[in-house]
Scaffold this active site. Structure first.
Site, PDB file in Angstrom:
ATOM      1  N   HIS B 151      34.724  46.424  48.902  1.00 28.56           N
ATOM      2  CA  HIS B 151      33.812  45.297  48.929  1.00 28.56           C
ATOM      3  C   HIS B 151      33.844  44.744  50.348  1.00 28.56           C
ATOM      4  O   HIS B 151      34.894  44.349  50.834  1.00 28.56           O
ATOM      5  CB  HIS B 151      34.313  44.260  47.920  1.00 28.56           C
ATOM      6  CG  HIS B 151      33.399  43.100  47.768  1.00 28.56           C
ATOM      7  ND1 HIS B 151      32.074  43.236  47.467  1.00 28.56           N
ATOM      8  CD2 HIS B 151      33.629  41.785  47.885  1.00 28.56           C
ATOM      9  CE1 HIS B 151      31.522  42.045  47.393  1.00 28.56           C
ATOM     10  NE2 HIS B 151      32.443  41.148  47.659  1.00 28.56           N
ATOM     11  N   LYS B 172      29.776  36.694  54.690  1.00 33.54           N
ATOM     12  CA  LYS B 172      29.819  38.033  55.292  1.00 33.54           C
ATOM     13  C   LYS B 172      28.417  38.489  55.686  1.00 33.54           C
ATOM     14  O   LYS B 172      28.189  38.923  56.814  1.00 33.54           O
ATOM     15  CB  LYS B 172      30.387  39.061  54.296  1.00 33.54           C
ATOM     16  CG  LYS B 172      31.818  38.817  53.890  1.00 33.54           C
ATOM     17  CD  LYS B 172      32.342  39.954  53.045  1.00 33.54           C
ATOM     18  CE  LYS B 172      31.705  40.025  51.665  1.00 33.54           C
ATOM     19  NZ  LYS B 172      32.081  38.921  50.779  1.00 33.54           N
ATOM     20  N   ASP B 190      27.887  44.570  51.588  1.00 34.57           N
ATOM     21  CA  ASP B 190      28.475  44.359  50.267  1.00 34.57           C
ATOM     22  C   ASP B 190      29.304  45.520  49.719  1.00 34.57           C
ATOM     23  O   ASP B 190      30.386  45.319  49.222  1.00 34.57           O
ATOM     24  CB  ASP B 190      27.388  44.011  49.238  1.00 34.57           C
ATOM     25  CG  ASP B 190      27.690  42.695  48.566  1.00 34.57           C
ATOM     26  OD1 ASP B 190      28.551  41.977  49.099  1.00 34.57           O
ATOM     27  OD2 ASP B 190      27.106  42.399  47.524  1.00 34.57           O
TER      28      ASP B 190
END
Lengths: 89, 330
Positions: B151, B172, B190
């Site tokens: 992840h 992120k 992701d």
């Protein structure tokens, strides 16, 4: 606490963008860590892109693993959402 | 330190898959034993059965793909038909994935019937045995290299592969978007598939379906390749640094000097690791750029923190000497 359960994708289009969005939405207030496993692939269920990557079609089985204080409630919400075909019935 | 490891992919690799993927590249034609196409390939190894055909089977590894070159075919031709059949049957084990005849040689009919009998797929390829040996080994090593799905978001910053990790909604994707806007590149948002290549080193890429797509809260799903152009994306990239973004914690003592390098373990490879606290007013994009540049500088042999420390120690030593000199004179 950790709970693992298997659910079936029931809606005809499979796990497409709208169901993925509704899963992420229902998980937002929950505290548990949630993972989906589908075809050897385990992903974080809080990420829309990850759920979409699974491209799970109708009638496939997804293993849900929930770990945390509100695991039971979170699992119940998820199972209900899968059962109700994410409101697409 | 544990990375947020999600899965270790363990797919089953069958002869069928190998045939579908590489038949064109290797010029494979299926000749016999089609019932065995769902045999598993468990080893990234290929074998020329020369010695095994003489009847010497000590140390014979059954789970390898067998390649028959010119010598094997010639040798078989010289054997008596019954011996030929017997030797061939002894090397076609239940775990032999497939047999490939090189240079487009027509296989002896005993080989065809033995493969049909044992349900081992028999292929013919156009190139030489040596060529097949190296090409197939390379393809299988690629297929069998350890991999993991993580992840995080993988970006290329000044040519440095930076894997940004952190909890959901720590920013992120936003950080990656900021980097892209400044001309850096996105590999995957992701979900990052990481493979360990021989070396060892790590290479990350995005899953085919969601490649170059990003989900930004408040906007939705966007396609970065379409929005910013082909220059802003890459299909894969080596992972040079891992940066973990986390909400600023007043109790935690963050690295203030950078003298000690921290590492994180991914698939047995240790990768430089930075923990980057995020709070309003901290320009994460600029910080990530700085981490990338600093990594390049370190790669070139210059470590800002260590260099400064050496200089400092020298200055202190000089002062010490002066001081001792003054005391001695007094």
């Amino acid at each position: 606490m950790k709970i693992v359960r298997k659910v079936k994708v029931k809606n005809s289009l499979g796990l497409h963008t709208r169901p993925a969005a509704s899963i992420v939405k229902l998980l937002q207030p929950r505290k548990s860590a949630v993972q989906f496993t589908h075809k050897h692939e385990t992903i974080n269920a809080r990420s829309i892109m990850s759920i979409l990557m699974l491209a799970a079609r109708k009638n496939t089985v997804i293993e849900i693993s929930v770990e945390g204080d509100d695991a039971e409630l979170t699992m119940q919400h998820l199972v209900d959402a899968f059962e109700s075909e994410f409101g697409e019935k | 330190m544990v990375s947020s490891l999600l899965t270790r992919d363990e797919p089953v690799y069958l002869v069928k898959h190998f045939y579908e993927q590489h038949s064109k590249y290797l010029g494979l034609v299926l000749l016999a034993g089609s019932a065995g196409l769902s045999r598993k390939i468990n080893k990234a190894e290929v074998h020329r059965p020369g010695l095994s055909l003489t009847g010497y089977l000590k140390g014979f590894v059954p789970a390898r793909i067998l390649i028959f070159g010119k010598q094997e075919i010639e040798f078989l031709r010289e054997l008596e038909p019954e011996v030929r059949m017997e030797r061939l049957s002894s090397i076609l084990t239940p775990s032999t994935p497939a047999v490939i005849v090189a240079r487009g040689f027509p296989p002896p009919k005993e080989l065809i019937s033995a493969c049909d009998k044992a349900n081992v797929p028999l292929f013919r390829a156009t190139s030489t045995a040596t060529n097949l040996l190296s090409r197939i080994t390379f393809l299988l090593l690629e297929e069998f290299c350890p991999s993991v799905t993580l992840h995080g978001t993988l970006v290329e910053v000044f040519g440095v592969g930076v894997l940004i990790q952190g909890e959901s909604s720590v920013g992120k994707s936003e950080a990656a978007l900021g980097l892209i806007e400044r001309g850096h590149r996105l590999i995957s948002d992701d979900v990052v598939r990481v493979k360990r290549k021989e070396g060892p080193y790590l290479v990350g890429s995005g899953p085919e379906l969601t490649r170059h797509l990003m989900e930004i809260r408040g906007i939705g799903i966007i396609n970065v390749a379409h929005l910013y152009g082909a220059v802003c994306v890459r299909p894969d990239k080596g992972i040079d640094i891992v940066v973990k973004l986390e909400e600023w914690d007043d109790q935690h003592f963050y690295d203030r000097v950078g003298l000690d390098d921290k590492f994180i373990d991914i698939l047995g490879v240790s990768v430089p690791f930075h923990l980057l606290p995020v709070k309003p007013g901290r320009d994460v994009v600029l910080l990530l750029e700085t981490i990338g540049l600093n990594h390049r500088l370190k790669d070139m042999g210059y470590n800002s923190a260590k260099e400064f420390n050496t200089k400092l120690l020298e200055t202190i030593a000089k002062r010490q000497k002066k001081r001792v000199g003054i005391e001695n004179r007094a």
